[in-house]
Write an enzyme that holds these catalytic residues in place. Sequence first.
Site, short mmCIF file in Angstrom:
data_model
loop_
_atom_site.label_atom_id
_atom_site.label_comp_id
_atom_site.label_asym_id
_atom_site.label_seq_id
_atom_site.Cartn_x
_atom_site.Cartn_y
_atom_site.Cartn_z
N CYS A 136 0.81 -1.23 0.00
CA CYS A 136 0.00 0.00 0.00
C CYS A 136 0.84 1.27 0.00
O CYS A 136 0.44 2.28 -0.59
CB CYS A 136 -0.96 -0.01 1.19
SG CYS A 136 -0.18 -0.29 2.79
N HIS A 180 -1.07 7.10 3.96
CA HIS A 180 0.37 6.96 3.95
C HIS A 180 0.98 8.14 3.19
O HIS A 180 0.60 8.41 2.04
CB HIS A 180 0.79 5.66 3.26
CG HIS A 180 0.50 4.41 4.05
ND1 HIS A 180 0.05 4.43 5.35
CD2 HIS A 180 0.61 3.10 3.71
CE1 HIS A 180 -0.10 3.19 5.78
NE2 HIS A 180 0.23 2.37 4.80
#
Length: 352
Positions: A158, A251
Amino acid sequence: MSEKLKVGILGGTGMVGQRFISLLENHPWFEVTTIAASPRSAGQTYEQTVGGRWKMDTQIPEAVKNIVVKNVNEIEDTASEVDFVFSAVDMSKEEIKRIEDAYAKTETPVVSNNSAHRWTPDVPMVVPEINPQHMELIPYQRKRLGTTRGFVAVKPNCSIQAYAPVLTAWMEFEPYEAVVSTYQAISGAGKTFADWPQMEGNIIPFISGEEEKSEQEPLRIWGEMKNGVIEPAKQPLITSQCIRVPVLNGHTASVFVKLKDKSVEKEQLIEKLVNYRGLPQQLALPSAPKQFIQYLDEDARPQITMDVDYEHGMGISVGRLRKDSVYDWKFVGLSHNTVRGAAGELSYAQSY
């Protein structure tokens, strides 16, 4: 599409499984009809199983509340009721490989969030906007598995979504070296602050396996298929640090990059980002972001609170692009780790 495809979720009670279910609610092409999980969850309704452990901001979709959870290990029973499955099972890598291959051998396509098969030579690891051509591996895999319809396809880690699409958009300028630091949300570990109160006000400068994935997986995505396998790209070389930060979702990546083309200007780099389109945009797939990458001019962007849900969490946000005194350029990227980086990407990977 006149009739919706029947979807099974393997590992549907965990955080990524829950995200699959929430994203697929009212999807125009897919309908969740089957949910499978560990034997301890089997036999209960989905609402009974996750009622006290539901981690999404939205409510459990009404359509799945009364689905009776199956035992994920009862493969033939689960596979008989679906057209394909999304996999988010929580097992060891070897167990995941075995169970995903077993589902594929029932002639069920498996689209997996897990890392176990990312380096299996004939399994495509795909970011749909970057390397959909790697799906051409599937005939080679089917020959190995002895299937005509079943296969396994996976998504990458991810965290790379915050920077790999940017470097892809700049490939004509020949990036050859990058330093990447990622600041990763706790949902990447399947946690909320209720589960992990120790993360409040805390930073952990280590995430097991993340640095290797951050450095190596983009090279496979940028690789070329030769003789039924992907030969990873040799550049850009990436070195990384991965840090867990007290953020729920999102993120962030701080990136320094060297380009062989020293003449490129900032405006050209930004133009390549905002005009980058992949196959999902060309096909106008239901879950695909209309604009894959946005560039933000403000000095203090991108920010989690303002930008993580860009394009319903499926887009990439980039800012702070500027020249660097050691490297050529530096920027900050942001992606939603459980939407763009996990369930959301898979929810339209199967669409083509």
